[in-house]
Design an enzyme around this catalytic site. Sequence first.
Site, PDB file in Angstrom:
ATOM      1  N   LYS A 139      -6.604 -11.686  -8.030  1.00 53.97           N
ATOM      2  CA  LYS A 139      -5.011 -11.330  -7.882  1.00 53.97           C
ATOM      3  C   LYS A 139      -4.242 -11.998  -6.765  1.00 53.97           C
ATOM      4  O   LYS A 139      -4.148 -11.763  -6.124  1.00 53.97           O
ATOM      5  CB  LYS A 139      -4.625  -9.717  -7.956  1.00 53.97           C
ATOM      6  CG  LYS A 139      -3.736  -9.135  -8.491  1.00 53.97           C
ATOM      7  CD  LYS A 139      -3.670  -8.039  -8.772  1.00 53.97           C
ATOM      8  CE  LYS A 139      -1.572  -7.591  -8.991  1.00 53.97           C
ATOM      9  NZ  LYS A 139      -0.854  -7.646  -8.709  1.00 53.97           N
ATOM     10  N   LEU A 147      -0.120  -4.899 -14.879  1.00 54.30           N
ATOM     11  CA  LEU A 147      -1.415  -4.176 -14.551  1.00 54.30           C
ATOM     12  C   LEU A 147      -1.465  -2.822 -14.078  1.00 54.30           C
ATOM     13  O   LEU A 147      -1.504  -2.596 -13.476  1.00 54.30           O
ATOM     14  CB  LEU A 147      -2.222  -5.348 -14.041  1.00 54.30           C
ATOM     15  CG  LEU A 147      -1.861  -6.785 -14.606  1.00 54.30           C
ATOM     16  CD1 LEU A 147      -2.920  -7.538 -13.431  1.00 54.30           C
ATOM     17  CD2 LEU A 147      -3.719  -6.853 -15.469  1.00 54.30           C
ATOM     18  N   GLU A 172       0.911 -17.726 -11.915  1.00 55.15           N
ATOM     19  CA  GLU A 172       1.654 -16.821 -10.950  1.00 55.15           C
ATOM     20  C   GLU A 172       1.683 -18.101  -9.847  1.00 55.15           C
ATOM     21  O   GLU A 172       1.193 -19.051  -9.593  1.00 55.15           O
ATOM     22  CB  GLU A 172      -0.056 -15.803 -10.467  1.00 55.15           C
ATOM     23  CG  GLU A 172       1.017 -15.310  -9.109  1.00 55.15           C
ATOM     24  CD  GLU A 172       1.739 -14.099  -9.835  1.00 55.15           C
ATOM     25  OE1 GLU A 172       1.664 -13.918 -11.524  1.00 55.15           O
ATOM     26  OE2 GLU A 172       1.839 -13.336  -9.496  1.00 55.15           O
ATOM     27  N   ALA A 230       0.716  -1.062  -0.178  1.00 51.01           N
ATOM     28  CA  ALA A 230      -0.041   0.027  -0.445  1.00 51.01           C
ATOM     29  C   ALA A 230       0.998   1.407   0.066  1.00 51.01           C
ATOM     30  O   ALA A 230       0.377   2.149  -1.231  1.00 51.01           O
ATOM     31  CB  ALA A 230      -0.966   0.077   1.342  1.00 51.01           C
ATOM     32  N   ASP A 281       2.709   1.783  -4.129  1.00 46.08           N
ATOM     33  CA  ASP A 281       1.555   1.808  -4.660  1.00 46.08           C
ATOM     34  C   ASP A 281       1.455   3.447  -4.260  1.00 46.08           C
ATOM     35  O   ASP A 281       1.198   4.456  -5.673  1.00 46.08           O
ATOM     36  CB  ASP A 281      -0.290   1.388  -4.081  1.00 46.08           C
ATOM     37  CG  ASP A 281      -0.332  -0.277  -4.322  1.00 46.08           C
ATOM     38  OD1 ASP A 281       1.288  -0.102  -5.410  1.00 46.08           O
ATOM     39  OD2 ASP A 281      -0.854  -0.987  -4.680  1.00 46.08           O
ATOM     40  N   GLU A 320     -10.663 -12.865 -12.335  1.00 51.03           N
ATOM     41  CA  GLU A 320     -10.345 -13.730 -11.375  1.00 51.03           C
ATOM     42  C   GLU A 320      -9.222 -13.155  -9.763  1.00 51.03           C
ATOM     43  O   GLU A 320      -8.453 -12.662 -10.487  1.00 51.03           O
ATOM     44  CB  GLU A 320      -8.647 -15.169 -12.297  1.00 51.03           C
ATOM     45  CG  GLU A 320      -8.138 -14.356 -12.713  1.00 51.03           C
ATOM     46  CD  GLU A 320      -7.185 -14.759 -13.479  1.00 51.03           C
ATOM     47  OE1 GLU A 320      -7.740 -16.272 -13.805  1.00 51.03           O
ATOM     48  OE2 GLU A 320      -6.436 -14.073 -14.543  1.00 51.03           O
ATOM     49  N   CYS A 357      21.468   0.903  23.007  1.00 53.87           N
ATOM     50  CA  CYS A 357      21.631  -0.664  23.206  1.00 53.87           C
ATOM     51  C   CYS A 357      20.654  -0.509  24.431  1.00 53.87           C
ATOM     52  O   CYS A 357      21.020  -1.042  25.656  1.00 53.87           O
ATOM     53  CB  CYS A 357      22.519  -2.185  22.998  1.00 53.87           C
ATOM     54  SG  CYS A 357      21.547  -3.049  22.892  1.00 53.87           S
ATOM     55  N   CYS A 372      27.224  -8.110  23.612  1.00 50.66           N
ATOM     56  CA  CYS A 372      25.834  -7.970  23.688  1.00 50.66           C
ATOM     57  C   CYS A 372      24.726  -9.051  23.420  1.00 50.66           C
ATOM     58  O   CYS A 372      25.235  -9.725  22.820  1.00 50.66           O
ATOM     59  CB  CYS A 372      25.162  -6.939  22.446  1.00 50.66           C
ATOM     60  SG  CYS A 372      23.405  -6.998  22.533  1.00 50.66           S
ATOM     61  N   CYS A 399      22.125  -4.450  26.432  1.00 46.44           N
ATOM     62  CA  CYS A 399      23.912  -4.757  26.939  1.00 46.44           C
ATOM     63  C   CYS A 399      24.263  -2.741  26.965  1.00 46.44           C
ATOM     64  O   CYS A 399      24.832  -3.526  28.136  1.00 46.44           O
ATOM     65  CB  CYS A 399      24.512  -5.224  26.315  1.00 46.44           C
ATOM     66  SG  CYS A 399      25.159  -4.204  24.446  1.00 46.44           S
TER      67      CYS A 399
HETATM   68  S1  IVH Z   1      -2.799 -10.822 -15.794  1.00 41.85           S
HETATM   69  C1  IVH Z   1      -1.618  -9.356 -19.588  1.00 41.85           C
HETATM   70  N1  IVH Z   1      -3.774 -12.272 -13.820  1.00 41.85           N
HETATM   71  O1  IVH Z   1      -0.240  -9.482 -11.155  1.00 41.85           O
HETATM   72  C2  IVH Z   1      -1.079  -9.387 -18.101  1.00 41.85           C
HETATM   73  N2  IVH Z   1      -1.472 -11.481 -13.189  1.00 41.85           N
HETATM   74  O2  IVH Z   1       0.070  -6.655 -11.800  1.00 41.85           O
HETATM   75  C3  IVH Z   1      -0.823 -10.189 -16.879  1.00 41.85           C
HETATM   76  N3  IVH Z   1      -1.088 -11.619 -11.073  1.00 41.85           N
HETATM   77  O3  IVH Z   1       2.583  -9.344 -13.610  1.00 41.85           O
HETATM   78  C4  IVH Z   1      -1.480 -10.432 -15.960  1.00 41.85           C
HETATM   79  N4  IVH Z   1      -2.635 -12.439  -9.931  1.00 41.85           N
HETATM   80  O4  IVH Z   1       2.147 -11.059 -11.725  1.00 41.85           O
HETATM   81  C5  IVH Z   1      -2.810 -11.106 -13.934  1.00 41.85           C
HETATM   82  N5  IVH Z   1      -4.750 -13.603 -11.699  1.00 41.85           N
HETATM   83  C6  IVH Z   1      -3.995 -12.997 -12.629  1.00 41.85           C
HETATM   84  C7  IVH Z   1      -2.539 -12.043 -11.258  1.00 41.85           C
HETATM   85  C8  IVH Z   1      -1.767 -11.545 -12.070  1.00 41.85           C
HETATM   86  C9  IVH Z   1      -1.318 -11.907  -9.687  1.00 41.85           C
HETATM   87  C10 IVH Z   1       0.040 -10.879 -11.346  1.00 41.85           C
HETATM   88  C11 IVH Z   1       0.930 -10.537 -12.243  1.00 41.85           C
HETATM   89  C12 IVH Z   1       1.434  -9.681 -13.244  1.00 41.85           C
HETATM   90  C13 IVH Z   1       1.087  -8.681 -12.043  1.00 41.85           C
HETATM   91  C14 IVH Z   1       0.290  -7.556 -12.248  1.00 41.85           C
END
Ligand code: IVH
Length: 692
Positions: free
Chosen positions: A126, A91, A182, A43, A46, A124, A417, A441, A420
Amino acid sequence: MSDIPIEDLDLAAATAEHETLAAAVREHERRYYEEDAPVVSDAEFDALVARLEAIEARFPNLKAESPTQAVGGKASSKFEKVAHARPMLSLEKVFTEDDVRAFVTSVRRFLNLPEEEAVALYAEPKIDGLSLALRYEGGDLVQAATRGDGRVGENVTANVRTIACIPRRLTGAPDLLEVRGEVYMGRADFLALNERQAAAGEKSFANPRNAAAGSLRQLDPAITAARPLRFFLHGWGEVSGPLPPTQEATMRWLGEDLGLPLNPLAALAPDLDAVMRVFGALEAQRALIDYDIDGVVYKVDRLDWQARLGMVSRAPRWAVAHKFPAEQAQTLLEGIDIQVGRTGALTPVARLVPVTVGGVVVSNATLHNEDEIARKDIRVGDTVVVQRAGDVIPQIVRVITEARPAGSQPFVFPDHCPICGATATREEGEVVRRCTGGLTCEAQVVERLRHFVSRQAFDIEGLGEKQVKALWDWGLIKGPGDIFRLAKTDAESLTPLRNRDGWGSQSVRNLFAAIEEKRRIPLSRLLFALGIRHVGQRNADLIARHFGSIEALAETCLGDEEKRAQALAELQDVDGLGPIVVEAFGQFLAEPHNETVLRDLIAELDILPPEARAADSPVSGKTVVFTGTLERMTRDEAKAGAERLGAKVSGSVSKKTDIVVAGPGAGSKLAKAAELGVRVMTEEEWLALIGA
Ligand code: IVH
């Protein structure tokens, strides 16, 4: 990170902030991708990237040199490099329902779709792991590669062949099929692995992702084989022959017909409402799933649309990652404990009134280091926001300043420390404060003693980590000098070693003999054995040569502060010794505990002055690299021999290398030597050259 609104930045301020942020992002990427050891939560990372992107949105010229334009992580040099036939993309991230709607709208606009045409998305989890490309030729798994920087990854085929759920052969596959997915480690497996690591005295991993990455990037496939890695398919690269028309149908074909591991939690969502239902359902299940997921990935289902949408810079236009909000809660910070690690690093840990965050009770959180505490102005008695992101270690996000009790004081980080009492110092440019107590220590002594007796130091046979720990636990050795009094202490003991578990009479006799043998020790080895920060073998040797004898060192450096300052000033002038080394050496000597240890050792040992170096040997002044298997001597012997003759031994081949001595099995270093035209010789030729 600054909180000046982006609109208020002028170009100069934006450029300056951009530079700082870009450097921080690169460093965090390096730690994450190359060292598998991040120091901030996903986080926090990001947030840094988001700020960087926001600055770039206003000042697009800054983009040219930005980490936002590349997928993080370079291929590590440990493994052979593999160019991906099709780039492995990253992504785009979104965080809210509105963002998802905007994504669908942009897809629609790009494809020019009529209002009534639905955009089905394949959704799906991540998975918080690392992506892997598997190449099958004629149905056989011929290559596995990590993502690396997206264009070039690492060849990890041998390791991947040990992962049970990845088929080594596919029946019914086209001639060429590259699937992507993955690699990850389940949470229970991760905890069990960490327990095994701790029991074996090995490093533990910060989270399952790092454990997976560390396990995959092992030079020895047997280690990978012993680690519980798993894999889920999430896409493909090069494929010969036609594919079904949709993402869902293709995934089913790969999973159900060819037998690749398909995530059962994937679902097709025909519209935005369905997408949000999948997101909600996965978020609710998150704590129950046995592996870490940090969001949901949506992919436009129709492959013809995917092809038309294509990609921008580093990510496809047809897919997006919808990240889960970090799980947060508020609680009271009761205290800040300072823990001292095995290597002396002082780490602040927040003691919290227990609170449930995302289904897990949290009573401690990492505070990273003193700068972090100061930056967030975290004070004991504060109400704080605690967060569990993908990471296992909870973090403190911020303080609720409005709830701060009157009279609260900023936290003062200790400069001694807590274990110690020795001074804890912080080097320039470092964030970590370290205890200088080293060998005295309690938090560090076992680790330090282990180093003290290790191969390159005192090299005492029969005295490994296990034995050191046991002797320390039984109170038989408290410091290094005690090792040389062990035989005597043992003779006087009511429970002598020979009667203890794991020690027989013969092994105890052998140990005592091995210790006696090492009472005579070269000064440089002794200095190295002390485990002084920055004083490795080479620097220890330089220091030893400068003083010439332990007597000279003791006379100038122990006791009298003024004399020591003078001696250290002179040490500064030694070619090859930088100020950081001299400062660390000085700090060590200034600590009274360390002086006691050193005096004790001087009394016990017979410390040999450095051997004179042959200035006129045929290799003096030359830089030598040993590579491959040496058959007539060990690496250490080869190195010591070369150094005695005045050569410099290096671990890598460069333009400065004069000679590469290559034994059987030499690989990349030999190739590099050929490329640079460096002289290469066999071990025999080397021995002939030095007249051995
Ligand atoms: S698709 C073209 N699907 O997230 C898209 N990535 O932030 C390529 N990851 O490098 C990735 N779960 O390592 C895809 N269900 C999922 C994923 C997934 C994890 C990871 C993957 C990618 C990264 C991108």
